[in-house]
Design an enzyme around this catalytic site. Sequence first.
Site, PDB file in Angstrom:
ATOM      1  CG  HIS A 291       0.447  -2.297  -8.490  1.00 49.39           C
ATOM      2  ND1 HIS A 291       0.662  -2.305  -6.958  1.00 49.39           N
ATOM      3  CD2 HIS A 291      -0.388  -3.436  -8.396  1.00 49.39           C
ATOM      4  CE1 HIS A 291       0.356  -3.232  -6.262  1.00 49.39           C
ATOM      5  NE2 HIS A 291      -0.686  -3.893  -7.238  1.00 49.39           N
TER       6      HIS A 291
ATOM      7  CG  HIS B  55       1.526  -8.055  -6.977  1.00 55.91           C
ATOM      8  ND1 HIS B  55       0.662  -9.198  -7.120  1.00 55.91           N
ATOM      9  CD2 HIS B  55       0.758  -6.954  -6.638  1.00 55.91           C
ATOM     10  CE1 HIS B  55      -0.704  -8.776  -6.899  1.00 55.91           C
ATOM     11  NE2 HIS B  55      -0.551  -7.326  -6.610  1.00 55.91           N
TER      12      HIS B  55
ATOM     13  CD  GLU C 214       0.614  -6.901  -2.941  1.00 56.59           C
ATOM     14  OE1 GLU C 214       0.800  -5.630  -3.517  1.00 56.59           O
ATOM     15  OE2 GLU C 214      -0.416  -7.231  -2.806  1.00 56.59           O
TER      16      GLU C 214
END
Length: 349
Positions: A101, A172, A316
């Site tokens: 991320h 998310h 996601e």
Amino acid sequence: MKKEKFTLPSGREVERVYIKGTKVTVKVLSLGATVEDITYEEGNGDRHLVLGYEDKSLYETNPYYFGACVARVGNRIGGARFTLNGKTYDLEKNDGNNNLHSGKDCLCFRDWKISTVTDNSVTFEIESPDGDMGFPGEMHLCVTYTVTEDDALIIDYEGKSDVDTLFNPTNHSYFNLGEDTTILSGMLKVDAECFTPGGKESIPDGDICSVSGTPMDFRASCKIGYRIDADFEELKYTGGYDHNYVLSHKDVCKRYSQENMDVFFAAELHDDKTGRNMEVYTSLPGLQVYTGNFLKGDVTGLKGEKIPHRGGVCLETQYFPNAINVPRFAQPVIKGGETAKSRTVYRFS
Ligand code: GLA
């Protein structure tokens, strides 16, 4: 649309915007352009459909990425390194040897500016300088959240960079449509014949495997908890579902498509007891199904309860994890000077 401001104990100011459909209300924060809450109005009150923190200061570090707008690049990059146009770039190793991320400095922890609000939408913008988080290019990013009359949350991402760079933002949010504290009784359907195994470190290397005959098969709606602890290597590595599905893109959904961008049915989550339902549509090729395997009961949620292990499921939408290091995967690369766009829709009923 309603807008308010609050100040966190750290002194940080946060703006909160409410956007409403018929029964759905979505709360979004300028901190991280985060989805703080999605509620569904029922005769006897509003129901939370996502996980969030009771203590708002947790959004400053967002340890579980609740509702996070993960950018510039969601998911993992193997070895925290990639090569683009002959130049190698190093990223932060914040997940073992890999980048997850975009690292600790992800745009989901920063303050975004509200640029436009309408009755049912809000657009956040942020500038990301050249070299930010290790990525090349000076970038301008926008995310727009819109709630439609038929209770769809449409998320539009836009990115523009002065030189070629990576762009793979995702949301998310952890969904839990039911009243159970875990997601195990949730019924999930995913429009994918294949997934990309990630091995011990959750880094896909180009392998694409059929879901057929495995616990990864959600082509027909199936209880999430039914095979989650099956004796299957890929599930053992991750302690539950935490895998990228190769979306089939069989069914285009014209209702949420735009002139130059089609969205396709990707997944459906259903709660049998309450009848609550969510459909997911996206223009993107992949879907990470993550069943909150790292949650460990240490944070208090929006209902005032401790959020347990597997308390929700993230769906996601994305380019495949580690795609930049796997030429056969669609590349999350945008050309300098061009604007890249993607759209994901979560529709509640
Ligand atoms: C993603 C990853 C998971 C986990 C969460 C954050 O969904 O795939 O492995 O790191 O983010 O907790």
